[in-house]
Design a protein around this motif. Sequence first.
Motif, mmCIF file in Angstrom:
data_model
loop_
_atom_site.group_PDB
_atom_site.id
_atom_site.type_symbol
_atom_site.label_atom_id
_atom_site.label_comp_id
_atom_site.label_asym_id
_atom_site.label_seq_id
_atom_site.Cartn_x
_atom_site.Cartn_y
_atom_site.Cartn_z
ATOM 1 N N VAL A 143 0.857 -1.180 0.000
ATOM 2 C CA VAL A 143 0.000 0.000 0.000
ATOM 3 C C VAL A 143 0.895 1.232 0.000
ATOM 4 O O VAL A 143 2.044 1.184 0.445
ATOM 5 C CB VAL A 143 -0.939 -0.023 1.236
ATOM 6 C CG1 VAL A 143 -0.145 0.057 2.523
ATOM 7 C CG2 VAL A 143 -1.983 1.076 1.164
ATOM 8 N N GLY A 144 0.374 2.336 -0.505
ATOM 9 C CA GLY A 144 1.147 3.562 -0.539
ATOM 10 C C GLY A 144 0.328 4.755 -0.086
ATOM 11 O O GLY A 144 -0.906 4.724 -0.075
ATOM 12 N N ARG A 149 -2.883 14.573 -7.260
ATOM 13 C CA ARG A 149 -4.260 14.751 -7.722
ATOM 14 C C ARG A 149 -5.004 13.429 -7.878
ATOM 15 O O ARG A 149 -6.123 13.393 -8.386
ATOM 16 C CB ARG A 149 -4.261 15.533 -9.040
ATOM 17 C CG ARG A 149 -3.611 16.893 -8.894
ATOM 18 C CD ARG A 149 -3.725 17.738 -10.152
ATOM 19 N NE ARG A 149 -2.988 18.986 -10.009
ATOM 20 C CZ ARG A 149 -3.445 20.074 -9.381
ATOM 21 N NH1 ARG A 149 -4.657 20.051 -8.860
ATOM 22 N NH2 ARG A 149 -2.711 21.161 -9.279
ATOM 23 N N GLY A 150 -4.369 12.322 -7.500
ATOM 24 C CA GLY A 150 -5.044 11.031 -7.520
ATOM 25 C C GLY A 150 -5.171 10.422 -8.895
ATOM 26 O O GLY A 150 -6.018 9.549 -9.110
ATOM 27 N N VAL A 155 -2.649 2.342 -10.295
ATOM 28 C CA VAL A 155 -3.083 2.240 -8.900
ATOM 29 C C VAL A 155 -4.514 2.733 -8.758
ATOM 30 O O VAL A 155 -4.998 3.539 -9.558
ATOM 31 C CB VAL A 155 -2.173 3.062 -7.947
ATOM 32 C CG1 VAL A 155 -0.751 2.540 -7.952
ATOM 33 C CG2 VAL A 155 -2.214 4.550 -8.303
ATOM 34 N N ASP A 156 -5.183 2.221 -7.737
ATOM 35 C CA ASP A 156 -6.469 2.757 -7.307
ATOM 36 C C ASP A 156 -6.174 3.731 -6.174
ATOM 37 O O ASP A 156 -5.463 3.392 -5.219
ATOM 38 C CB ASP A 156 -7.385 1.640 -6.811
ATOM 39 C CG ASP A 156 -7.837 0.732 -7.946
ATOM 40 O OD1 ASP A 156 -7.922 1.215 -9.084
ATOM 41 O OD2 ASP A 156 -8.080 -0.467 -7.678
ATOM 42 N N VAL A 268 -3.110 4.514 -1.849
ATOM 43 C CA VAL A 268 -3.058 3.872 -3.168
ATOM 44 C C VAL A 268 -2.721 2.394 -3.031
ATOM 45 O O VAL A 268 -1.922 1.984 -2.197
ATOM 46 C CB VAL A 268 -2.035 4.565 -4.099
ATOM 47 C CG1 VAL A 268 -2.450 5.996 -4.381
ATOM 48 C CG2 VAL A 268 -0.631 4.540 -3.518
ATOM 49 N N THR A 269 -3.383 1.599 -3.878
ATOM 50 C CA THR A 269 -3.129 0.165 -3.967
ATOM 51 C C THR A 269 -3.117 -0.232 -5.442
ATOM 52 O O THR A 269 -3.525 0.549 -6.302
ATOM 53 C CB THR A 269 -4.204 -0.649 -3.225
ATOM 54 O OG1 THR A 269 -5.506 -0.237 -3.686
ATOM 55 C CG2 THR A 269 -4.114 -0.440 -1.726
ATOM 56 N N ARG A 270 -2.649 -1.428 -5.717
ATOM 57 C CA ARG A 270 -2.563 -1.899 -7.103
ATOM 58 C C ARG A 270 -3.945 -1.921 -7.745
ATOM 59 O O ARG A 270 -4.929 -2.355 -7.148
ATOM 60 C CB ARG A 270 -1.940 -3.287 -7.140
ATOM 61 C CG ARG A 270 -1.679 -3.843 -8.532
ATOM 62 C CD ARG A 270 -1.032 -5.221 -8.475
ATOM 63 N NE ARG A 270 0.286 -5.173 -7.879
ATOM 64 C CZ ARG A 270 0.574 -5.637 -6.660
ATOM 65 N NH1 ARG A 270 -0.382 -6.186 -5.919
ATOM 66 N NH2 ARG A 270 1.808 -5.553 -6.194
#
Length: 307
Positions: A143-144, A149-150, A155-156, A268-270
Amino acid sequence: MQNLNRVHLNGLRALESVARLGSLQAAAEELGVTIGAVSQQVIKAEAQLGRPVFARTPKGLVPVEGTGPLIARLAEGFQALSEAVAIGRQPDDTLLTVTVAPVFASRFILPRIDRFTARHPELRLRLDATARLADFSRDAVDVGIRIGRGEWPGVDAQLLLPQTVFPVCAPSLARGVKTPADLLKLPVLLDGQAMFSWDVWLEEAGLAGRKVKPRHVFSEASLCLEAAIAGQGVMLAWRLLALSAIRQKCLVRPFALEASTGMGHYLVTRTGARRPAKVKMFAAWLRAELDEAMADWAALDAPASDR
């Protein structure tokens, strides 16, 4: 084990693959090399063993009499190696690897890490504190936490907290600050890695087009904050960065005015990956810590100019 020093492992793989699949071509496809390369590996392995393993016939390579035990043991050995690799690749459910910017790690996570341990004693954290964006398809991270700005590929991203900025300085510098324009007279400390500039706050304060007086530039926001605490100038900070220093009265906000940068802190996750239990636990803990931090922020004393 010393016998393994006498024969190259690639040669043994070639022997086992050819014997099991029945042809050089099939072995080459499995091993991802050319037919010629497999043939050469077989020849070298036979030379290192000091005996032929295959007879060359018009129909291809055929195991010679007496090599059955050798081929059977090779098959067992490579099957065991394959299973060992599979075990090695299984994720460790007790280790959570978090990729995070150094400033977020040092200013927010580290002061609270004992609370995570108390809540989840079965988990170990490995913090990869780096400004480099991890590649979730390649790097060993779970996880990150990112600021932006996303809109990162691969990543999600889940918004944790919008980012707003405001000036902070040591109490001694704040004494002469009565209006936002007074900040233009003070030396300014710049975070060289920041993705925003003073323009966003100056415009919000009705000072669009005015310029600040930079004194020093730092490569990391934490260094910039320490310089501000030391009274070397004023900087633009955000809540999670400055909360502790303001609460301890090492820094003050001359004004309550905050300006949005259009960015935020994101978890953020994969992309498309199912979140394992350890990631869900970390996300829930982080959310609780952020909520508590924002409650602390709301309870802070009024900005210096409002007293």
